[in-house]
Design a protein around this motif. Structure first.
Motif, PDB file in Angstrom:
ATOM      1  N   GLY A  81      -1.554  73.438  47.657  1.00  0.00           N
ATOM      2  CA  GLY A  81      -2.374  73.547  46.460  1.00  0.00           C
ATOM      3  C   GLY A  81      -1.606  73.115  45.234  1.00  0.00           C
ATOM      4  N   PRO A  82      -1.976  73.635  44.032  1.00  0.00           N
ATOM      5  CA  PRO A  82      -1.379  73.201  42.763  1.00  0.00           C
ATOM      6  C   PRO A  82       0.139  73.359  42.705  1.00  0.00           C
ATOM      7  N   THR A  83       0.621  74.465  43.246  1.00  0.00           N
ATOM      8  CA  THR A  83       2.060  74.715  43.160  1.00  0.00           C
ATOM      9  C   THR A  83       2.842  73.625  43.882  1.00  0.00           C
ATOM     10  N   GLU A  84       2.394  73.310  45.133  1.00  0.00           N
ATOM     11  CA  GLU A  84       3.096  72.276  45.892  1.00  0.00           C
ATOM     12  C   GLU A  84       2.951  70.896  45.237  1.00  0.00           C
ATOM     13  N   VAL A  85       1.783  70.683  44.609  1.00  0.00           N
ATOM     14  CA  VAL A  85       1.581  69.407  43.923  1.00  0.00           C
ATOM     15  C   VAL A  85       2.550  69.271  42.760  1.00  0.00           C
ATOM     16  N   ARG A  86       2.676  70.368  41.950  1.00  0.00           N
ATOM     17  CA  ARG A  86       3.609  70.330  40.815  1.00  0.00           C
ATOM     18  C   ARG A  86       5.020  70.050  41.306  1.00  0.00           C
ATOM     19  N   THR A  87       5.387  70.709  42.409  1.00  0.00           N
ATOM     20  CA  THR A  87       6.731  70.494  42.942  1.00  0.00           C
ATOM     21  C   THR A  87       6.945  69.020  43.297  1.00  0.00           C
ATOM     22  N   ARG A  88       5.925  68.404  43.931  1.00  0.00           N
ATOM     23  CA  ARG A  88       6.058  66.978  44.295  1.00  0.00           C
ATOM     24  C   ARG A  88       6.213  66.112  43.042  1.00  0.00           C
ATOM     25  N   ILE A  89       5.446  66.485  41.941  1.00  0.00           N
ATOM     26  CA  ILE A  89       5.549  65.703  40.697  1.00  0.00           C
ATOM     27  C   ILE A  89       6.942  65.837  40.097  1.00  0.00           C
ATOM     28  N   GLU A  90       7.448  67.067  40.084  1.00  0.00           N
ATOM     29  CA  GLU A  90       8.778  67.294  39.504  1.00  0.00           C
ATOM     30  C   GLU A  90       9.853  66.559  40.310  1.00  0.00           C
ATOM     31  N   GLU A  91       9.724  66.566  41.632  1.00  0.00           N
ATOM     32  CA  GLU A  91      10.702  65.858  42.460  1.00  0.00           C
ATOM     33  C   GLU A  91      10.672  64.350  42.162  1.00  0.00           C
ATOM     34  N   THR A  92       9.493  63.833  41.937  1.00  0.00           N
ATOM     35  CA  THR A  92       9.376  62.406  41.636  1.00  0.00           C
ATOM     36  C   THR A  92      10.004  62.087  40.290  1.00  0.00           C
ATOM     37  N   ILE A  93       9.760  62.995  39.266  1.00  0.00           N
ATOM     38  CA  ILE A  93      10.355  62.772  37.938  1.00  0.00           C
ATOM     39  C   ILE A  93      11.870  62.798  38.019  1.00  0.00           C
ATOM     40  N   GLU A  94      12.378  63.730  38.785  1.00  0.00           N
ATOM     41  CA  GLU A  94      13.833  63.848  38.904  1.00  0.00           C
ATOM     42  C   GLU A  94      14.430  62.593  39.551  1.00  0.00           C
ATOM     43  N   ALA A  95      13.692  62.042  40.496  1.00  0.00           N
ATOM     44  CA  ALA A  95      14.208  60.862  41.195  1.00  0.00           C
ATOM     45  C   ALA A  95      13.994  59.576  40.419  1.00  0.00           C
ATOM     46  N   ALA A  96      12.857  59.460  39.727  1.00  0.00           N
ATOM     47  CA  ALA A  96      12.497  58.180  39.107  1.00  0.00           C
ATOM     48  C   ALA A  96      12.428  58.221  37.599  1.00  0.00           C
ATOM     49  N   GLY A  97      12.549  59.373  36.985  1.00  0.00           N
ATOM     50  CA  GLY A  97      12.492  59.452  35.523  1.00  0.00           C
ATOM     51  C   GLY A  97      11.080  59.667  35.022  1.00  0.00           C
ATOM     52  N   GLU A  98      10.090  59.501  35.846  1.00  0.00           N
ATOM     53  CA  GLU A  98       8.699  59.739  35.518  1.00  0.00           C
ATOM     54  C   GLU A  98       7.924  59.774  36.829  1.00  0.00           C
ATOM     55  N   ALA A  99       6.678  60.262  36.764  1.00  0.00           N
ATOM     56  CA  ALA A  99       5.903  60.397  37.991  1.00  0.00           C
ATOM     57  C   ALA A  99       4.500  59.861  37.782  1.00  0.00           C
ATOM     58  N   ASP A 100       4.135  58.883  38.630  1.00  0.00           N
ATOM     59  CA  ASP A 100       2.763  58.373  38.670  1.00  0.00           C
ATOM     60  C   ASP A 100       2.029  59.233  39.684  1.00  0.00           C
ATOM     61  N   THR A 101       1.033  60.023  39.238  1.00  0.00           N
ATOM     62  CA  THR A 101       0.383  60.992  40.122  1.00  0.00           C
ATOM     63  C   THR A 101      -0.380  60.315  41.258  1.00  0.00           C
ATOM     64  N   SER A 102      -0.807  59.034  41.055  1.00  0.00           N
ATOM     65  CA  SER A 102      -1.487  58.342  42.165  1.00  0.00           C
ATOM     66  C   SER A 102      -0.518  58.100  43.309  1.00  0.00           C
ATOM     67  N   GLN A 103       0.743  57.794  42.971  1.00  0.00           N
ATOM     68  CA  GLN A 103       1.743  57.589  44.008  1.00  0.00           C
ATOM     69  C   GLN A 103       2.126  58.918  44.660  1.00  0.00           C
ATOM     70  N   VAL A 104       2.156  59.985  43.859  1.00  0.00           N
ATOM     71  CA  VAL A 104       2.431  61.306  44.421  1.00  0.00           C
ATOM     72  C   VAL A 104       1.346  61.677  45.425  1.00  0.00           C
ATOM     73  N   LEU A 105       0.089  61.398  45.077  1.00  0.00           N
ATOM     74  CA  LEU A 105      -1.019  61.716  45.982  1.00  0.00           C
ATOM     75  C   LEU A 105      -0.912  60.887  47.270  1.00  0.00           C
ATOM     76  N   THR A 106      -0.550  59.605  47.121  1.00  0.00           N
ATOM     77  CA  THR A 106      -0.389  58.756  48.308  1.00  0.00           C
ATOM     78  C   THR A 106       0.688  59.322  49.221  1.00  0.00           C
ATOM     79  N   THR A 107       1.801  59.780  48.649  1.00  0.00           N
ATOM     80  CA  THR A 107       2.864  60.377  49.439  1.00  0.00           C
ATOM     81  C   THR A 107       2.370  61.610  50.190  1.00  0.00           C
ATOM     82  N   ILE A 108       1.556  62.420  49.504  1.00  0.00           N
ATOM     83  CA  ILE A 108       0.999  63.624  50.152  1.00  0.00           C
ATOM     84  C   ILE A 108       0.088  63.228  51.309  1.00  0.00           C
ATOM     85  N   ARG A 109      -0.778  62.197  51.071  1.00  0.00           N
ATOM     86  CA  ARG A 109      -1.695  61.779  52.117  1.00  0.00           C
ATOM     87  C   ARG A 109      -0.946  61.199  53.326  1.00  0.00           C
ATOM     88  N   ASN A 110       0.198  60.575  53.070  1.00  0.00           N
ATOM     89  CA  ASN A 110       0.962  59.994  54.168  1.00  0.00           C
ATOM     90  C   ASN A 110       1.811  61.005  54.927  1.00  0.00           C
TER      91      ASN A 110
END
Length: 996
Positions: free
Chosen positions: A744-773
């Motif tokens: 749910g939301p908590t896990e989604v936020r965690t995925r966004i934060e992990e992406t920001i830490e790795a890339a400096g910013e997070a595109d939520t469409s790419q985060v969603l694609t990662t979740i779907r994969n």
């Protein structure tokens, strides 16, 4: 008297001398022979002879006065010329009868010069004039060699002279016979011998028998009359003055040397080696005798050519005077070479053989000539003699392959007679042997031991006509001899010691010999061995003429031969089912290509012309058989539109599936541990299977229906990209989520934060694609938007921002939370510190993200500092721009570009529109001086002129978009030039230029 040497001038002088010296004796001899001669002779006379070749005098009157016993008074000599005058001469002669004989006067007079010559000329004129005085009995007799000489000119001035051309008085045959031969001891034997010669000449077609030859040979014996005539032609062509004497000398020498060894002196006895000096004198300007000498000495020494030397000697005689009836015919050569007891055919054979042995013998039309230049044909033939048989046989084999073209393989063309290996390939090969095929040789080629042969039914066997064999012992001269000439021409053509024109001629001969060899081989071939099983039943095979067997022209063409052996369609249809059923007895499937290969492996089958022919045989011959065809996209029971890759299977051996079996297959895969199945890949696998046939519908429909049935169960979802689908699509993935973690939301936020830490910013469409994969997690489609909205909103509430183009915003608003970019941002107090730091920098001072973080925000991430600086880019307090371009648009910044504090004073030119002229008017109204601190210009042009210069004319173009970024520091004059050159047709113009 005048005439060349040997015409009898001196003899006539001697006869006249005796008329004056012994008139009584001469008168008695003349009685009954020459009427009135005795009465005309003087009773008493003084003959005076001066032979100017034996004794040289200063003046010609000296021997005359000496014999007359007269002492001249030089004071009475001609005052101008210094010679005795007519009166002096008359006084010297007195009342005597005097005959003055001057033999060979010409050469002596020609050696004089100056005053001496003038004095002697004057004396001769006075002497000749004195002979015409009636009161003086003085007679002058003079012999000279030729008309036109100085002495002859002096004589010609005397009107009462008596001139005799001795050349018209003498027959050279008579001269030779009477001067060199006293008599013939046995005339009867001589006549019998001559008769044998003439009969031999008459019995052959090689001699053009001259009329009256028999009588001429009687008259000139022991000299052949043709020899006399041919040498006379050559001698007199060069120098008439010495011709007779030269012939007398040569014939005398030959007669002395040869009379014991021969029965008749012919051309061959005038040996080119023994009489080289004498023959050379006939024409000193040419070296043909020397070249003939070289050929005999250097090239005939080891050659077994019996008549070679007399033949060359004969040809040389006819070659001594270039251009004058040059060369000897075969008839001339036989006449000049033959002796009683010889076989004329042997002479002709040796004549032909000579052309390959000696270098300077040429054949021109029907004549043979010795020339200074080396004969290219002879050079080649001479080189050909040293060519090994194995090289010649190899060339014959190569020429056979050239004759039959691609697909032909020559075998047996070697000195051992071994059969060369024929490649093992699927294409039909025409195997051309040097002789007749037999069972053993055919088996040797088919089996190809020890390597073996896979494609045994791809061989066609061709042989020469009528049982002929081409080898070093059979047909040797016809084929090997010609091949050696080809190789000999190649060898001589590479000899740089030869003149270029000779090598060019040799190249032409090479081409001629190649063509000749090709034609000879073409006439020798061919026959084909026609049989159903040559390996096991060769004796039942037939030898057929290729002319009857091959329909297309040329018949000696491997491709046409291969086409002729191709099986007809009905023959293939009769055999194809047997091959297919045999293979399917031992395996579950077979391809048409494998059936084609079976045809090519077994010699008992007909030879298919191509794999397509077998495809046609399957389509036309197996339509009623219980077969299925698989073309890679599934089975069909319609045997049409097949290819060589088509798989054939017995219908009884293929499992028939419907949608239920497809569902079972999918469940089975998931049951084996598979988490997801790509439907497109699954469908492709299903189509490619050759043990299953989806027979009641299209496999795509069957897969979709099966996937739809599974998604009705909560355990399965359809995923495509970052979507969970509610309808089946072919590009979807069917996933088993029964064991996945629902997030749910908590896990989604965690995925966004992990992406920001790795890339400096997070595109939520790419985060969603990662979740779907991720097959280990599951975010239900209905919960996706809410989960992302909650997660993004919570991050914004903590100071994160949404990056939207060149702006940074702090609220989500109506934006889709699954398609935004979340960026970190520094806290407010840290931001103030950063702005203060920048505000204290000097104009034109630059700074980087890293330096700002180090000075102002060491506890913040580099990404947060970067986004804060970009969010405040272009603001007035503090004012800074992109360091590399001078732009205040965050979209123009890139890592490494840095930032810069611009000067406070400056101005900006901006234009957006569709008119280049309007843009230039605005520039004229508003521009100021300065240098560029930032500049960009873009516009659109249409048509061919839109393309950059180097592309113009290369192709046709509809439109071009030009985007220019100006180099910093350029003057406003440069900018004015740039704007002035924007095309009038430009549209969508966007210009922004900042000046300092």
């Amino acid at each position: 008297m005048y005439g060349p040497y040997g015409t009898g001038k001196s003899h006539q002088m001697v006869a006249l001398y005796h008329c004056f010296r012994s008139p009584g004796v001469v008168g008695d001899w003349a009685d009954g022979r020459i009427e009135g001669l005795g009465d005309a002779l003087p009773d008493d006379a003084l003959p005076i002879v001066v032979s100017l070749q034996k004794e040289q005098y200063e003046y010609l009157w000296e021997p005359l006065f000496e014999r007359l016993d007269y002492e001249p008074d030089e004071e009475r000599y001609d005052e101008d010329g210094g010679y005795p005058s007519i009166d002096v001469i008359q006084e010297a002669v007195g009342d005597r009868t005097v005959a003055f004989f001057m033999d060979e006067l010409e050469d002596w007079f020609g050696s004089l010069s100056g005053r001496r010559k003038d004095a002697n000329r004057g004396f001769l004129q006075a002497l000749f004039e004195t002979t015409s005085r009636p009161t003086t009995d003085l007679f002058a007799f003079v012999s000279v060699l030729r008309e036109g000489s100085d002495v002859h000119d002096i004589l010609s001035r005397e009107p009462e002279r008596v001139q005799v051309n001795m050349s018209n008085q003498v027959d050279i045959r008579e001269v030779l016979r009477h001067r060199l031969v006293d008599s013939v001891d046995d005339p009867s034997a001589m006549r019998a011998l001559v008769d044998r010669y003439v009969e031999a000449y008459a019995d052959t077609d090689y001699v053009d028998l001259p009329d009256g030859l028999r009588e001429e040979m009687y008259d000139t014996y022991p000299f052949h009359p043709v020899l006399i005539d041919s040498l006379k032609t050559r001698y007199f062509a060069e120098t008439e003055s010495g011709a007779t004497r030269g012939m007398l000398y040569l014939f005398a020498k030959v007669l002395v040397d040869k009379y014991r060894d021969t029965d008749l002196l012919t051309h061959g006895e005038v040996d080119a080696v023994e009489y080289n000096d004498e023959l050379t004198r006939i024409n000193v300007e040419h070296s043909r005798p020397d070249r003939c000498y070289d050929d005999i000495r250097e090239r005939l020494a080891d050659a077994d050519i019996t008549y070679g030397r007399p033949i060359l000697s004969t040809v040389l005689v006819y070659s001594l005077t270039p251009g004058l009836a040059e060369g000897a015919t075969t008839s001339d050569i036989v006449l000049g070479t033959y002796h009683a007891g010889d076989r004329i055919n042997d002479i002709v054979v040796d004549l032909e053989r000579l052309q390959g042995e000696v270098y300077h013998l040429w054949r021109s039309d029907d004549r043979y000539v010795i020339r200074e230049d080396e004969n290219p044909r002879s050079l080649v033939k001479n080189a050909a003699r040293d060519v090994p048989d194995e090289d010649a046989m190899a060339l014959v084999g190569e020429t056979v392959e050239k004759l039959f073209g691609a697909g032909a393989h020559a075998v047996g063309f070697n000195v051992e007679g071994e059969l060369e290996s024929v490649p093992d390939s699927q294409n039909v090969k025409t195997v051309v042997k040097n002789g007749p095929w037999d069972q053993d040789s055919v088996a040797e080629v088919i089996k190809n031991q020890p390597a073996g042969r896979q494609w045994r039914n791809t061989l066609v066997f061709v042989q020469p006509r009528n049982g002929k064999t081409i080898s070093q012992s059979s047909q040797q001269e016809k084929f090997l001899g010609k091949a050696k000439e080809v190789i000999g021409a190649e060898i001589r053509g590479r000899d740089e010691n030869l003149a270029e024109e000779i090598r060019d001629r040799i190249d032409e001969l090479h081409d001629d010999y190649e063509d000749d060899l090709l034609e000879r081989l073409e006439s020798a071939y061919g026959e084909i061995i026609d049989g159903d099983d040559l390996l096991n039943e060769f004796d039942y095979a037939a030898e057929m003429s290729l002319t009857n067997f091959v329909a297309a022209e040329p018949v000696l063409d491997a491709s046409n031969v291969a086409a002729a052996v191709e099986a007809d369609p009905f023959d293939l249809q009769r055999h194809v089912w047997g091959l297919v059923s045999d293979r399917l007895d031992s395996r579950s499937e077979t391809t048409i290509d494998e059936i084609y290969e079976q045809f090519l492996m077994e010699p008992t089958y007909p030879i298919p012309g191509s794999a397509r022919a077998v495809v046609n045989a399957v389509e036309d011959g197996l339509e009623d058989e219980p077969l299925l065809a698989h073309d890679g996209s599934g089975f069909t029971d319609d045997l049409r539109g097949l290819s060589r890759d088509t798989v054939l299977a017995l219908e009884s051996e293929v499992e028939k599936w419907s949608t239920e079996e497809v569902v079972s297959e999918l469940r089975g895969r998931f049951g084996e541990g598979t988490k997801e199945v790509d439907l497109a890949t699954f469908e492709l696998d299903l189509r490619q299977r050759t043990d299953v046939w989806v027979h009641d519908q299209d496999p795509e429909d069957a897969v979709k229906m099966a996937a739809g049935r599974l998604t009705n169960d909560d355990h399965y979802v359809l995923v495509s990209g970052n979507e969970i689908l509610d309808k089946v699509r072919s590009d979807a993935t069917l996933r088993d989520v029964s064991d996945a973690e629902t997030i749910g939301p908590t896990e989604v936020r965690t995925r966004i934060e992990e992406t920001i830490e790795a890339a400096g910013e997070a595109d939520t469409s790419q985060v969603l694609t990662t979740i779907r994969n991720d097959t280990e997690t599951h975010l239900p489609q209905d919960d996706t938007a809410a989960a992302f909205r909650t997660a993004v909103s919570s991050l914004l509430s903590e100071g994160y921002r949404l990056k939207t183009g060149g702006d940074y915003v702090g609220t989500l608003g109506d934006r889709d939370p699954t398609s935004v970019v979340v960026a970190p941002m520094v806290p407010g107090d840290v931001g103030d510190s950063i702005l203060n730091f920048v505000g204290e920098l000097d104009e034109e001072e630059t700074f980087q993200v890293q330096s700002v973080r180090r000075e102002c925000a060491p506890d913040q991430s580099e990404a947060a500092v970067e986004h804060f600086l970009l969010a405040n880019l272009g603001e007035e307090r503090p004012h800074y721009v992109v360091g590399a371009t001078g732009s205040d648009d965050p979209g123009d910044w890139f890592p490494g570009a840095g930032f810069r504090v611009p000067p406070e004073e400056g101005w900006t030119f901006e234009y957006e529109g569709d008119s280049a002229s309007e843009m230039r008017e605005e520039w004229q109204e508003s521009h100021e001086s300065g240098s560029v601190s930032y500049g960009s210009l873009s516009f659109t042009t249409n048509g061919d002129g839109a393309a950059p210069g180097r592309l113009q004319g290369v192709g046709e173009f509809q439109q071009a978009q030009t985007v220019l970024q100006l180099e910093l520091g350029q003057s406003h004059e440069v900018v004015a030039d740039i704007l002035e050159n924007v095309p009038e047709s430009a549209t969508n113009i966007d210009a922004t230029v900042q000046f300092e």
